[in-house]
Motif scaffolding. Sequence first.
Motif, PDB file in Angstrom:
ATOM      1  N   GLU A 168       0.769  -1.067   0.060  1.00 27.55           N
ATOM      2  CA  GLU A 168      -0.151  -0.103  -0.165  1.00 27.55           C
ATOM      3  C   GLU A 168       0.786   1.460  -0.290  1.00 27.55           C
ATOM      4  O   GLU A 168       1.965   1.452   0.793  1.00 27.55           O
ATOM      5  CB  GLU A 168      -1.177   0.142   1.080  1.00 27.55           C
ATOM      6  N   VAL A 169       0.560   2.292  -0.960  1.00 28.82           N
ATOM      7  CA  VAL A 169       1.126   3.443  -0.983  1.00 28.82           C
ATOM      8  C   VAL A 169       0.035   4.458  -0.584  1.00 28.82           C
ATOM      9  O   VAL A 169      -1.101   4.386  -0.615  1.00 28.82           O
ATOM     10  CB  VAL A 169       1.875   3.779  -2.243  1.00 28.82           C
ATOM     11  N   ASP A 170       0.422   5.909  -0.349  1.00 27.56           N
ATOM     12  CA  ASP A 170      -0.239   6.782   0.003  1.00 27.56           C
ATOM     13  C   ASP A 170      -0.657   7.801  -1.038  1.00 27.56           C
ATOM     14  O   ASP A 170      -1.740   8.564  -0.691  1.00 27.56           O
ATOM     15  CB  ASP A 170       0.323   7.595   1.439  1.00 27.56           C
ATOM     16  N   ASP A 171       0.034   8.106  -2.223  1.00 27.26           N
ATOM     17  CA  ASP A 171      -0.469   8.970  -2.987  1.00 27.26           C
ATOM     18  C   ASP A 171       0.040   8.650  -4.691  1.00 27.26           C
ATOM     19  O   ASP A 171       0.454   7.390  -4.833  1.00 27.26           O
ATOM     20  CB  ASP A 171       0.386  10.314  -2.776  1.00 27.26           C
ATOM     21  N   VAL A 172      -0.703   9.197  -5.520  1.00 27.94           N
ATOM     22  CA  VAL A 172      -0.244   8.680  -6.909  1.00 27.94           C
ATOM     23  C   VAL A 172       0.923   8.708  -7.129  1.00 27.94           C
ATOM     24  O   VAL A 172       1.514   7.866  -7.893  1.00 27.94           O
ATOM     25  CB  VAL A 172      -1.275   9.748  -7.712  1.00 27.94           C
ATOM     26  N   GLU A 173       1.754   9.784  -6.931  1.00 34.19           N
ATOM     27  CA  GLU A 173       3.130   9.984  -7.169  1.00 34.19           C
ATOM     28  C   GLU A 173       4.060   8.623  -6.778  1.00 34.19           C
ATOM     29  O   GLU A 173       4.968   8.043  -7.645  1.00 34.19           O
ATOM     30  CB  GLU A 173       3.866  11.076  -6.398  1.00 34.19           C
ATOM     31  N   ALA A 174       3.816   8.132  -5.523  1.00 38.04           N
ATOM     32  CA  ALA A 174       4.386   6.830  -5.149  1.00 38.04           C
ATOM     33  C   ALA A 174       3.996   5.568  -5.924  1.00 38.04           C
ATOM     34  O   ALA A 174       4.659   4.898  -6.253  1.00 38.04           O
ATOM     35  CB  ALA A 174       4.208   6.474  -3.719  1.00 38.04           C
ATOM     36  N   LEU A 175       2.406   5.875  -6.188  1.00 39.97           N
ATOM     37  CA  LEU A 175       2.089   4.688  -7.053  1.00 39.97           C
ATOM     38  C   LEU A 175       2.683   4.398  -8.415  1.00 39.97           C
ATOM     39  O   LEU A 175       2.819   3.175  -8.870  1.00 39.97           O
ATOM     40  CB  LEU A 175       0.621   4.887  -7.293  1.00 39.97           C
ATOM     41  N   MET A 176       2.968   5.596  -9.268  1.00 38.34           N
ATOM     42  CA  MET A 176       3.495   5.747 -10.443  1.00 38.34           C
ATOM     43  C   MET A 176       4.822   5.432 -10.385  1.00 38.34           C
ATOM     44  O   MET A 176       5.766   5.519 -11.578  1.00 38.34           O
ATOM     45  CB  MET A 176       3.082   6.946 -11.422  1.00 38.34           C
ATOM     46  N   VAL A 177       5.601   5.272  -9.700  1.00 37.00           N
ATOM     47  CA  VAL A 177       7.369   5.188  -9.604  1.00 37.00           C
ATOM     48  C   VAL A 177       7.721   3.871 -10.151  1.00 37.00           C
ATOM     49  O   VAL A 177       8.550   3.777 -11.131  1.00 37.00           O
ATOM     50  CB  VAL A 177       7.775   5.096  -8.141  1.00 37.00           C
ATOM     51  N   ARG A 178       6.678   2.651  -9.896  1.00 38.58           N
ATOM     52  CA  ARG A 178       6.959   1.395 -10.780  1.00 38.58           C
ATOM     53  C   ARG A 178       5.722   1.299 -11.675  1.00 38.58           C
ATOM     54  O   ARG A 178       4.878   1.642 -11.697  1.00 38.58           O
ATOM     55  CB  ARG A 178       6.995   0.343  -9.707  1.00 38.58           C
ATOM     56  N   PRO A 179       6.084   0.361 -12.695  1.00 37.41           N
ATOM     57  CA  PRO A 179       4.905  -0.194 -13.632  1.00 37.41           C
ATOM     58  C   PRO A 179       3.648  -0.800 -12.919  1.00 37.41           C
ATOM     59  O   PRO A 179       2.872  -0.992 -13.560  1.00 37.41           O
ATOM     60  CB  PRO A 179       5.769  -1.131 -14.626  1.00 37.41           C
ATOM     61  N   ALA A 180       4.048  -1.425 -11.812  1.00 36.42           N
ATOM     62  CA  ALA A 180       3.141  -2.622 -11.224  1.00 36.42           C
ATOM     63  C   ALA A 180       3.425  -2.816  -9.863  1.00 36.42           C
ATOM     64  O   ALA A 180       4.645  -2.543  -9.172  1.00 36.42           O
ATOM     65  CB  ALA A 180       2.924  -3.779 -12.138  1.00 36.42           C
ATOM     66  N   GLY A 181       2.550  -3.521  -9.147  1.00 38.53           N
ATOM     67  CA  GLY A 181       2.774  -3.821  -7.714  1.00 38.53           C
ATOM     68  C   GLY A 181       2.378  -3.371  -6.518  1.00 38.53           C
ATOM     69  O   GLY A 181       2.474  -3.839  -5.467  1.00 38.53           O
ATOM     70  N   TYR A 182       1.845  -2.225  -6.478  1.00 42.64           N
ATOM     71  CA  TYR A 182       1.340  -1.447  -5.464  1.00 42.64           C
ATOM     72  C   TYR A 182      -0.160  -1.364  -5.384  1.00 42.64           C
ATOM     73  O   TYR A 182      -0.984  -1.720  -6.336  1.00 42.64           O
ATOM     74  CB  TYR A 182       1.715   0.024  -5.578  1.00 42.64           C
ATOM     75  N   LEU A 183      -0.935  -0.696  -4.278  1.00 35.95           N
ATOM     76  CA  LEU A 183      -2.134  -0.626  -4.075  1.00 35.95           C
ATOM     77  C   LEU A 183      -2.362   0.799  -3.391  1.00 35.95           C
ATOM     78  O   LEU A 183      -1.517   1.426  -2.448  1.00 35.95           O
ATOM     79  CB  LEU A 183      -2.753  -1.591  -2.808  1.00 35.95           C
ATOM     80  N   LEU A 184      -3.252   1.551  -4.078  1.00 40.86           N
ATOM     81  CA  LEU A 184      -3.417   2.751  -3.755  1.00 40.86           C
ATOM     82  C   LEU A 184      -5.162   2.709  -3.452  1.00 40.86           C
ATOM     83  O   LEU A 184      -5.978   2.349  -4.320  1.00 40.86           O
ATOM     84  CB  LEU A 184      -3.336   3.571  -4.660  1.00 40.86           C
ATOM     85  N   ARG A 185      -5.601   3.442  -2.363  1.00 39.37           N
ATOM     86  CA  ARG A 185      -6.991   3.518  -2.129  1.00 39.37           C
ATOM     87  C   ARG A 185      -7.410   4.892  -2.358  1.00 39.37           C
ATOM     88  O   ARG A 185      -6.599   6.143  -2.108  1.00 39.37           O
ATOM     89  CB  ARG A 185      -7.371   3.465  -0.368  1.00 39.37           C
ATOM     90  N   LEU A 186      -8.452   5.174  -3.100  1.00 44.40           N
ATOM     91  CA  LEU A 186      -8.581   6.554  -3.968  1.00 44.40           C
ATOM     92  C   LEU A 186     -10.179   6.664  -3.561  1.00 44.40           C
ATOM     93  O   LEU A 186     -11.019   6.220  -3.849  1.00 44.40           O
ATOM     94  CB  LEU A 186      -8.393   6.242  -5.173  1.00 44.40           C
TER      95      LEU A 186
END
Length: 230
Positions: A168-186
């Motif tokens: 889990e990450v907290d924001d869009v910038e952290a989500l888009m660092v990699r091509p895949a693998g994270y979760l974001l609640r929006l």
Amino acid sequence: MSQSGLPVRADRDPSPPRRIAMLGGTFDPVHHGHLRSAVELREALALDEVRLVPASMPPLRGEPRVSPADRLALLRLGIGDTPGLVADSRELERDGPSYSADTLASLRREFGREARLVMALGHDAFLRLADWREPQQLFELAHVVVIDRPDHQAALPEALIELLAGREVDDVEALMVRPAGYLLRLRLPSRMAISATEVRQRLAAGRSVRYLLPEAVEAQLLSRDLYRHG
């Protein structure tokens, strides 16, 4: 040459990776809740495209009420010329159940390994994610973005907690660092409480569905008597 007499180096920075989201569902029928969520998702994540992907045979849901071809045609009508929204028919063109891992693998092949690929889903579907086929593979292929419901306080199942550990990450910038693998609640701004089930029930009873779905979709439903008998 620059004014200093030194050669100007060409900009070698590659173009930023494309950002593509998959928003699946039966779209039985498509309504304003689906479409507004797609528009707001595109804005929130700065996406190039949101691919709305109708399921042919959803593994964890009942059989859709109308044919895949009709649901796709209604989805295209609903989208119209909305920028960045695409009606994607790939699950309707495959045989067998509509597994999200297969769809994400197809999108990954199409857009390349560096594309930021997102699978967006609602909170109810998210709670069942650990029960999907090959849930680990979903994160190998894409990020997962959960469209949160502010009134939903249910505890996560233990299997889901294990699946999400460290993702889990907290924001869009952290989500888009990699091509895949994270979760974001929006949380999206509108959160329209429109249910396809309610739309179908109203149509079956001959009641108005005005303003629940686009006018072009309503006109097609009524002219063809879709969902009228049920």
